[in-house]
Design an enzyme around this catalytic site. Structure first.
Site, PDB file in Angstrom:
ATOM      1  CD  GLU A 145      89.506  38.840 -67.492  1.00  0.00           C
ATOM      2  OE1 GLU A 145      88.980  37.776 -67.085  1.00  0.00           O
ATOM      3  OE2 GLU A 145      90.323  39.486 -66.812  1.00  0.00           O
ATOM      4  NE  ARG A 146      90.878  43.372 -68.806  1.00  0.00           N
ATOM      5  CZ  ARG A 146      90.577  44.316 -67.911  1.00  0.00           C
ATOM      6  NH1 ARG A 146      89.699  45.250 -68.176  1.00  0.00           N
ATOM      7  NH2 ARG A 146      91.130  44.296 -66.730  1.00  0.00           N
ATOM      8  CE  LYS A 265      95.773  35.858 -64.184  1.00  0.00           C
ATOM      9  NZ  LYS A 265      94.832  36.881 -64.675  1.00  0.00           N
ATOM     10  CD  GLU A 269      95.902  40.248 -63.033  1.00  0.00           C
ATOM     11  OE1 GLU A 269      95.125  39.626 -63.766  1.00  0.00           O
ATOM     12  OE2 GLU A 269      96.327  41.391 -63.286  1.00  0.00           O
ATOM     13  NE  ARG A 302      98.791  34.314 -69.500  1.00  0.00           N
ATOM     14  CZ  ARG A 302      98.211  35.360 -68.939  1.00  0.00           C
ATOM     15  NH1 ARG A 302      97.768  35.317 -67.702  1.00  0.00           N
ATOM     16  NH2 ARG A 302      98.095  36.487 -69.604  1.00  0.00           N
ATOM     17  NE  ARG A 313     101.665  44.630 -62.928  1.00  0.00           N
ATOM     18  CZ  ARG A 313     100.475  44.928 -63.416  1.00  0.00           C
ATOM     19  NH1 ARG A 313      99.791  45.954 -62.939  1.00  0.00           N
ATOM     20  NH2 ARG A 313      99.941  44.206 -64.391  1.00  0.00           N
ATOM     21  CE  LYS A 337      99.668  39.456 -69.590  1.00  0.00           C
ATOM     22  NZ  LYS A 337      98.718  40.321 -68.854  1.00  0.00           N
ATOM     23  CG  ASP A 342      98.542  43.834 -68.192  1.00  0.00           C
ATOM     24  OD1 ASP A 342      98.622  42.985 -69.094  1.00  0.00           O
ATOM     25  OD2 ASP A 342      97.517  44.004 -67.503  1.00  0.00           O
ATOM     26  CD  GLU A 370      93.520  44.758 -70.364  1.00  0.00           C
ATOM     27  OE1 GLU A 370      94.011  43.703 -70.796  1.00  0.00           O
ATOM     28  OE2 GLU A 370      93.462  45.033 -69.149  1.00  0.00           O
ATOM     29  CG  HIS A 498      98.843  50.246 -65.551  1.00  0.00           C
ATOM     30  ND1 HIS A 498      97.541  50.454 -65.124  1.00  0.00           N
ATOM     31  CD2 HIS A 498      98.978  48.909 -65.691  1.00  0.00           C
ATOM     32  CE1 HIS A 498      96.931  49.302 -65.027  1.00  0.00           C
ATOM     33  NE2 HIS A 498      97.771  48.329 -65.373  1.00  0.00           N
ATOM     34  CD1 TRP A 521      96.761  46.313 -60.361  1.00  0.00           C
ATOM     35  CD2 TRP A 521      94.892  45.855 -59.232  1.00  0.00           C
ATOM     36  NE1 TRP A 521      96.579  44.946 -60.380  1.00  0.00           N
ATOM     37  CE2 TRP A 521      95.434  44.630 -59.694  1.00  0.00           C
ATOM     38  CE3 TRP A 521      93.702  45.810 -58.504  1.00  0.00           C
ATOM     39  CZ2 TRP A 521      94.843  43.383 -59.444  1.00  0.00           C
ATOM     40  CZ3 TRP A 521      93.100  44.571 -58.259  1.00  0.00           C
ATOM     41  CH2 TRP A 521      93.673  43.377 -58.724  1.00  0.00           C
TER      42      TRP A 521
HETATM   43  C1  GCV Z   1      92.899  37.599 -68.113  1.00  0.00           C
HETATM   44  C2  GCV Z   1      95.522  42.033 -67.150  1.00  0.00           C
HETATM   45  C3  GCV Z   1      94.101  42.131 -67.599  1.00  0.00           C
HETATM   46  C4  GCV Z   1      93.281  40.969 -67.085  1.00  0.00           C
HETATM   47  C5  GCV Z   1      93.952  39.675 -67.558  1.00  0.00           C
HETATM   48  C6  GCV Z   1      95.375  39.652 -67.033  1.00  0.00           C
HETATM   49  C7  GCV Z   1      96.139  38.433 -67.512  1.00  0.00           C
HETATM   50  O1  GCV Z   1      95.613  42.244 -65.781  1.00  0.00           O
HETATM   51  O2  GCV Z   1      93.557  43.338 -67.169  1.00  0.00           O
HETATM   52  O3  GCV Z   1      91.988  41.074 -67.597  1.00  0.00           O
HETATM   53  O4  GCV Z   1      93.246  38.539 -67.133  1.00  0.00           O
HETATM   54  O5  GCV Z   1      96.052  40.784 -67.494  1.00  0.00           O
HETATM   55  O6  GCV Z   1      96.777  38.550 -68.547  1.00  0.00           O
HETATM   56  O7  GCV Z   1      96.079  37.404 -66.886  1.00  0.00           O
END
Ligand code: GCV
Length: 678
Positions: A145-146, A265, A269, A302, A313, A337, A342, A370, A498, A521
């Site tokens: 992912e990413r 996590k 999401e 997280r 958000r 983060k 994000d 990303e 974003h 989003w």
């Molecule tokens: C792993 C963002 C990214 C997702 C990622 C998420 C996260 O939304 O686009 O790909 O998922 O962050 O950090 O959990």
């Protein structure tokens, strides 16, 4: 061609052929292999796999004095740090732990490689953080992912029997920069990760990494008891669920006695979590923490949580976690983060830092790009990392920087840690773009010592990875150091955020308005451009996210006159004709920022072409062709954003800047086939 010319050509090309290379050696280009000192010039009593590696590195690459490696329990306060003392005959490296000795060896090899004097060393190194961890977002099917450097390094199908040589090369590279922990799998975790057959594969990796001082951790899916264990639910207060985790932990520690712990996590999401059962994040984290405690394991929980609600958000994690402060076990660390949205090119720092007073907090950075042009764009991230770490939260008065909150200086944290989402894949050069190796390197060096400057790190990295020739070193360093700001300029200047194309996040889509989908989003949710102006009002008249910052920051950010201009559209909805510090209107400033970004990338292209004599052919052309993409993308970003925002500002693009080369309607039609969920 006559013979003379032919020989001349071969003669001229020979060095290039000899040095042609694919970047797979990273920064570990010690002088010719097998030319190090002989075994009798290494004094060491210990016999241990880590010390064996340290000795092997010396015998292969060290060309200086006799070396003594000493394990000294009295140096315990340095944790896995070390001391190095030398004269012209001898170097003594001392450490409480064997991994400290190995780090010391990489230190002197780095000094040798960067041509530093090693005859009068008196060095004491203590790492800034205990857990210096890479988070891999690697899936069990081999995708990442990413990830922008090919498929995953982990060959789950081949393990545990077939072992790729890259596992050890990876461990070595990490050890050489002080990284001591890795989470192997995606935070969007498959429950299968905890299946016995997968754990046996994980064990093999853990065994390879251990001598390099690296511990393995796993991301876990909160629903594992239900999905994998067939239980009726995964409620953290259900005794059967707790029993399931207990047995799982016992199975893991039998295979991997030094297993690090879990990364979770939850309720984010679409991932399952304790809230599915009316429990809190603390209930969920503590349940796991209690189970891992007897083994010395930790839970990294997280704070990246948000849901489609009326609430901004940017405020949600703070609202969710602050009431839980003091309720977490001491082997839980909340992973936050760097910014509250994000991993944007520039964010205000996350107001959760400093707000949890009785809870250990760790930063999560994203090394993979990303939101920064994937591996196509040359963006050196140390300045971004430093900007966060040096941000003053004022939580304990002036000087309460994020570095000091998270490294234990201001709080006696039981555990200190710092994470980076890895940019590593199976590409030969590991990171897709040769310059993205610098971001892996910089993350490691900074989490070892967050006081190093971006410049120092770039200097080291260039000398080790390319050359110390000043004609290369100085301009390339300048390019690296300015590259993050350049990217902010052509992607999202002045605090915009974003406004990426949906899903894959590559390229602009400021017009994106996902009606019927998730407004949070949608780019329009973030920039809020209208006839009056542009930007997200997070002051008292808006979402009041500024109130989550400690005084005086709440006021500084909340007042348009004192808000730093590089965050003005993050915190304010600003009129198009608002006068900026340099006298330009906001609209003009925006135009000039985008234009500067484009111009800088063009300058990087010119600069790189001049560097050709100093670089091997392969790396030269590969970097050159990615810079072409970056230059095209920068123009794409500039045209898309300016032409679209102009439909609101109705103001002319200043004549000094380059004219758009696209039509807005054409840009709106671009749909890249890069799949992703949000
Ligand atoms: C792993 C963002 C990214 C997702 C990622 C998420 C996260 O939304 O686009 O790909 O998922 O962050 O950090 O959990």
């Amino acid at each position: 061609m006559n013979n003379f010319r032919r020989y001349l050509l071969i003669f001229l090309l020979f060095p290039l052929l000899f040095f042609a290379e694919d970047g797979s050696k990273l920064w570990l280009r010690f002088p010719n292999a097998k030319t190090g000192i002989s075994a009798d010039k290494i004094i060491s009593k210990g016999k241990n796999p880590t010390i064996e590696i340290a000795k092997k590195e010396l015998m292969n690459y060290w060309q200086g004095q006799t070396i003594e490696l000493r394990t000294e329990k009295s140096l315990k306060n340095l944790k896995d740090g070390y001391t190095i003392k030398s004269n012209s005959d001898k170097i003594i490296i001392s450490a409480a732990k064997e991994s400290g000795l190995l780090y010391g060896v990489y230190h002197i090899l780095r000094l040798q490689q960067t041509k530093s004097d090693v005859s009068q060393l008196n060095i004491t190194e203590k790492p800034s953080y205990d857990v210096r961890i890479l988070n891999h977002w690697d899936n069990l099917d081999g995708t990442i992912e990413r990830g922008y450097a090919g498929h995953s390094l982990w060959k789950w199908e081949d393990l545990p029997n077939k072992i790729s040589p890259r596992y050890e090369e990876y461990a070595r590279a990490n050890a050489s920069i002080g990284i001591n922990s890795v989470v192997l799998n995606n935070v969007n975790a498959s429950p299968n990760m905890l299946r016995t057959d997968y754990l046996q594969k994980v064990k093999v990796l853990a065994d390879i990494f251990r001598p390099y001082g690296i511990k393995v951790y796993l991301s876990v899916n909160f629903s594992s008891p239900k999905v994998l264990g067939g239980l009726e639910n995964s409620d953290p207060l259900n005794k059967n669920v707790q029993q399931w985790w207990k047995e799982k932990a016992s199975e893991i520690y039998k295979l991997i006695p030094d297993f690090g712990g879990f990364l979770v996590k939850a309720n984010s999401e679409g991932q399952p979590g304790p809230q599915d059962y009316g429990r809190t994040h603390a209930d969920g984290a503590n349940m796991m923490a209690d189970i891992l405690k007897p083994y010395g394991g930790i839970v990294m929980w997280r704070a990246f949580v948000y849901s489609p609600s009326k609430e901004d958000r940017a405020k949600q994690a703070h609202l969710e976690f602050v009431p839980l402060d003091g309720k977490f076990r001491d082997n839980v660390i909340v992973q936050i983060k760097n910014g509250p949205i994000d991993f944007q090119p520039r964010e205000a720092f996350n107001p959760l830092f400093g707000a949890l007073k009785k809870t250990s907090e760790m930063v999560e950075f994203q090394i993979t790009q990303e939101y920064l042009g994937f591996s196509n764009h040359l963006v050196y991230l140390a300045p971004l990392f430093k900007e966060t770490l040096e941000s003053d939260t004022y939580s304990e008065g002036k000087g309460s920087t994020i570095a000091k909150i998270t490294d234990g200086t201001l709080r006696p944290n039981k555990i200190t840690g710092i994470a980076g989402v890895a940019n590593i894949g199976e590409d030969e050069n590991w990171t897709g773009n040769h310059f993205a190796q610098a971001n892996w390197y910089a993350f490691g060096r900074l989490v070892w010592n967050h006081e190093l400057s971006s410049e120092q790190i770039a200097d080291e990295w260039i000398k080790m990875t390319f050359t110390d020739d000043q004609n290369f070193l100085n301009p390339v360093k300048e390019m690296m150091l300015s590259s993050r700001e350049t990217t902010v300029d052509y992607i999202m200047p002045l605090g915009l955020h974003h406004i990426f194309a949906s899903g894959h996040h590559y390229g602009p889509e400021p017009w994106g308005d996902y009606k019927g989908g998730r407004p949070d989003w949608s780019p329009v949710y973030y920039h809020k451009a209208d006839a009056n102006g542009i930007g997200f009002d997070r002051t008292e008249t808006g979402s009041n996210a500024v109130s989550q910052y400690f005084p005086p920051l709440n006021e500084i950010y909340g007042n348009i006159k004192t808000c730093p201009e590089n965050l003005i559209l993050w915190f304010h909805h600003v009129p198009w004709n608002y006068q900026m510090n340099d006298g330009k209107t906001l609209w003009e400033e925006l135009c000039f920022k985008y234009d500067t970004g484009v111009k800088n990338v063009r300058d990087y292209q010119k600069l790189w072409d001049k560097m050709q004599p100093y670089v091997d052919e392969q790396r030269f052309t590969e970097v050159q062709s990615r810079l072409k993409i970056q230059a095209r993308d920068a123009v794409w970003w500039k045209d898309a954003c300016l032409l679209y925002f102009q439909t609101f500002s109705k103001m002319p693009i200043p004549y000094e800047i380059e004219r758009p080369v696209h039509e807005l309607e054409d840009l709106k039609k671009i749909k890249l086939d890069l799949k992703h969920h949000n």
